[in-house]
Design a protein around this motif. Structure first.
Motif, mmCIF file in Angstrom:
data_model
loop_
_atom_site.group_PDB
_atom_site.id
_atom_site.type_symbol
_atom_site.label_atom_id
_atom_site.label_comp_id
_atom_site.label_asym_id
_atom_site.label_seq_id
_atom_site.Cartn_x
_atom_site.Cartn_y
_atom_site.Cartn_z
ATOM 1 N N LEU A 79 4.381 -6.995 -18.533
ATOM 2 C CA LEU A 79 4.689 -6.887 -17.589
ATOM 3 C C LEU A 79 6.947 -7.526 -17.253
ATOM 4 O O LEU A 79 6.753 -8.498 -17.535
ATOM 5 C CB LEU A 79 4.326 -7.525 -16.218
ATOM 6 C CG LEU A 79 4.365 -8.123 -14.921
ATOM 7 C CD1 LEU A 79 4.572 -6.742 -14.429
ATOM 8 C CD2 LEU A 79 3.782 -9.016 -13.954
ATOM 9 N N ASP A 80 7.619 -6.710 -16.989
ATOM 10 C CA ASP A 80 8.696 -7.713 -16.844
ATOM 11 C C ASP A 80 8.816 -7.860 -15.273
ATOM 12 O O ASP A 80 9.634 -7.045 -14.279
ATOM 13 C CB ASP A 80 9.959 -6.298 -16.444
ATOM 14 C CG ASP A 80 11.145 -6.749 -16.943
ATOM 15 O OD1 ASP A 80 11.488 -8.050 -16.680
ATOM 16 O OD2 ASP A 80 11.979 -6.388 -17.041
ATOM 17 N N LEU A 142 7.187 -10.874 -18.569
ATOM 18 C CA LEU A 142 8.783 -11.449 -19.614
ATOM 19 C C LEU A 142 9.179 -11.883 -17.908
ATOM 20 O O LEU A 142 9.262 -11.011 -17.052
ATOM 21 C CB LEU A 142 9.940 -10.325 -20.655
ATOM 22 C CG LEU A 142 9.059 -9.703 -21.331
ATOM 23 C CD1 LEU A 142 9.579 -8.418 -20.895
ATOM 24 C CD2 LEU A 142 8.320 -11.016 -22.091
ATOM 25 N N ALA A 143 10.239 -12.912 -17.947
ATOM 26 C CA ALA A 143 10.776 -13.751 -16.769
ATOM 27 C C ALA A 143 12.116 -14.451 -16.533
ATOM 28 O O ALA A 143 12.062 -14.923 -17.163
ATOM 29 C CB ALA A 143 9.829 -14.832 -15.899
ATOM 30 N N GLY A 144 12.580 -13.140 -16.877
ATOM 31 C CA GLY A 144 14.681 -13.457 -16.923
ATOM 32 C C GLY A 144 15.076 -13.818 -16.022
ATOM 33 O O GLY A 144 15.452 -13.573 -14.854
ATOM 34 N N ASP A 145 15.795 -14.758 -16.291
ATOM 35 C CA ASP A 145 16.424 -15.963 -14.824
ATOM 36 C C ASP A 145 15.851 -16.211 -13.582
ATOM 37 O O ASP A 145 16.258 -15.443 -12.218
ATOM 38 C CB ASP A 145 17.976 -15.186 -14.503
ATOM 39 C CG ASP A 145 18.792 -15.919 -14.647
ATOM 40 O OD1 ASP A 145 18.678 -17.724 -14.191
ATOM 41 O OD2 ASP A 145 20.073 -15.150 -14.702
ATOM 42 N N VAL A 146 14.793 -16.646 -13.404
ATOM 43 C CA VAL A 146 14.536 -16.322 -11.868
ATOM 44 C C VAL A 146 13.778 -17.831 -11.015
ATOM 45 O O VAL A 146 13.598 -17.893 -10.249
ATOM 46 C CB VAL A 146 12.472 -16.008 -12.728
ATOM 47 C CG1 VAL A 146 12.516 -14.752 -12.723
ATOM 48 C CG2 VAL A 146 11.441 -17.122 -13.360
ATOM 49 N N CYS A 147 14.485 -18.814 -12.264
ATOM 50 C CA CYS A 147 14.463 -20.712 -11.751
ATOM 51 C C CYS A 147 15.969 -20.187 -10.873
ATOM 52 O O CYS A 147 16.602 -21.618 -11.218
ATOM 53 C CB CYS A 147 14.270 -21.505 -12.589
ATOM 54 S SG CYS A 147 12.139 -20.654 -13.290
ATOM 55 N N TYR A 148 16.315 -19.753 -10.237
ATOM 56 C CA TYR A 148 17.597 -19.984 -9.719
ATOM 57 C C TYR A 148 17.931 -20.609 -8.054
ATOM 58 O O TYR A 148 19.011 -21.530 -8.179
ATOM 59 C CB TYR A 148 18.782 -19.118 -9.733
ATOM 60 C CG TYR A 148 18.055 -17.465 -9.274
ATOM 61 C CD1 TYR A 148 18.394 -17.712 -7.574
ATOM 62 C CD2 TYR A 148 17.330 -17.183 -10.195
ATOM 63 C CE1 TYR A 148 17.722 -16.457 -6.978
ATOM 64 C CE2 TYR A 148 16.661 -16.027 -9.187
ATOM 65 C CZ TYR A 148 17.372 -15.571 -7.732
ATOM 66 O OH TYR A 148 16.930 -14.476 -7.177
ATOM 67 N N GLU A 149 16.804 -20.473 -7.175
ATOM 68 C CA GLU A 149 16.988 -21.308 -6.263
ATOM 69 C C GLU A 149 15.443 -21.945 -6.218
ATOM 70 O O GLU A 149 14.276 -21.453 -7.019
ATOM 71 C CB GLU A 149 16.563 -20.059 -5.474
ATOM 72 C CG GLU A 149 18.133 -19.839 -4.859
ATOM 73 C CD GLU A 149 18.061 -18.450 -4.141
ATOM 74 O OE1 GLU A 149 18.854 -17.925 -3.829
ATOM 75 O OE2 GLU A 149 16.716 -18.248 -3.978
ATOM 76 N N ALA A 150 15.916 -23.194 -5.474
ATOM 77 C CA ALA A 150 13.867 -24.307 -5.298
ATOM 78 C C ALA A 150 12.559 -23.201 -4.578
ATOM 79 O O ALA A 150 12.446 -23.022 -4.960
ATOM 80 C CB ALA A 150 14.332 -25.013 -4.616
ATOM 81 N N PRO A 151 13.337 -22.348 -3.386
ATOM 82 C CA PRO A 151 11.598 -21.531 -2.855
ATOM 83 C C PRO A 151 11.644 -20.878 -3.839
ATOM 84 O O PRO A 151 10.489 -20.366 -4.158
ATOM 85 C CB PRO A 151 12.224 -21.013 -1.648
ATOM 86 C CG PRO A 151 13.690 -21.858 -1.637
ATOM 87 C CD PRO A 151 14.639 -22.057 -2.540
ATOM 88 N N MET A 152 12.123 -20.231 -4.658
ATOM 89 C CA MET A 152 11.714 -18.624 -5.176
ATOM 90 C C MET A 152 11.647 -19.682 -6.861
ATOM 91 O O MET A 152 9.722 -18.826 -7.286
ATOM 92 C CB MET A 152 13.184 -18.356 -6.136
ATOM 93 C CG MET A 152 12.952 -17.502 -7.809
ATOM 94 S SD MET A 152 12.293 -15.957 -6.813
ATOM 95 C CE MET A 152 12.757 -14.941 -8.276
ATOM 96 N N THR A 153 11.836 -20.459 -6.824
ATOM 97 C CA THR A 153 10.853 -21.118 -8.273
ATOM 98 C C THR A 153 9.566 -21.734 -7.785
ATOM 99 O O THR A 153 8.649 -21.394 -7.902
ATOM 100 C CB THR A 153 11.395 -22.540 -8.897
ATOM 101 O OG1 THR A 153 13.282 -21.780 -8.921
ATOM 102 C CG2 THR A 153 10.268 -22.861 -10.096
#
Length: 214
Positions: A79-80, A142-153
């Motif tokens: 999974l991408d 595969l989780a690339g560059d997904v922790c750029y915002e607090a709500p998303m994370t």
């Protein structure tokens, strides 16, 4: 009926990411024109940036690692997650994955992934909807560059850890974003990825790929 794949082909040019020149992609070179064109096409203002129009550092690093060591993906269900343009998914397909899916909540990102997969002659499934909360059906996520915002994370991290607990190997590829977890990570690799000032505040990003532990 509007054709999102035709829109993407018309608004981008075929280019090769700096770290993964083996994989051509339909990409934009500037953020503002593609953003404005997307708003006009959707007839909607205030949309999220068109992340699907760029090869982000995290995805480039994961694709490079997979192409350099195809056994990491070969024969596996991959999974991408938050796939963007689908670069990591395409690399997994090229490496011989048994099944590759790309997950995105933006329908244009799914269309971009289909266009780019076709350009590279590989099969990538693009199921619609948010996969967060789904039961685990993958061997490698595969989780690339997904922790750029607090709500998303906060939305995705508990689910990704649950996927790791269910037996999936989960990679986080982080180029130094603010909300990446500080614990429960096992470093796998590091890459220096050339970037563009259109997207970043520097000319390169050091991307750390880590395995997310349950």
């Amino acid at each position: 009926m509007r054709d999102p794949e035709a829109f993407i082909r018309a608004q981008t040019a075929i280019a090769r990411p700096a770290l993964v020149p083996e994989i051509p992609l339909h990409l934009a070179t500037e953020i503002t024109p593609i953003w404005q064109a997307t708003e006009a096409w959707l007839q909607q203002e205030g949309i999220e940036p068109p992340f699907w129009a760029f090869a982000w550092p995290g995805s480039q690093a994961m694709a490079r690692l997979i192409l350099d060591d195809p056994a990491r993906a070969a024969g596996r269900r991959v999974l991408d997650f938050a796939a963007g343009c689908g670069l990591a998914a395409i690399s997994a397909a090229k490496a011989g994955a048994a099944l590759v899916e790309a997950a995105e909540i933006d329908p244009l990102a799914l269309a971009a992934t289909r266009v780019n997969a076709a350009l590279n002659g590989v099969a990538v499934a693009t199921p619609a909807g948010d996969v967060v909360g789904a039961a685990c059906r993958w061997d490698l996520i595969l989780a690339g560059d997904v922790c750029y915002e607090a709500p998303m994370t906060g939305h995705i991290l508990p689910w990704l850890r649950a996927m790791a607990a269910a037996g999936a190997e989960v990679w986080l590829a982080d180029p130094g974003r603010a909300y990446v977890p500080r614990e429960g990570l096992l470093e796998v690799a590091r890459f220096e990825v050339p970037t563009t000032r259109e997207l970043e505040d520097r000319d390169s990003r050091r991307v750390t790929i880590s395995r997310l532990l349950p």
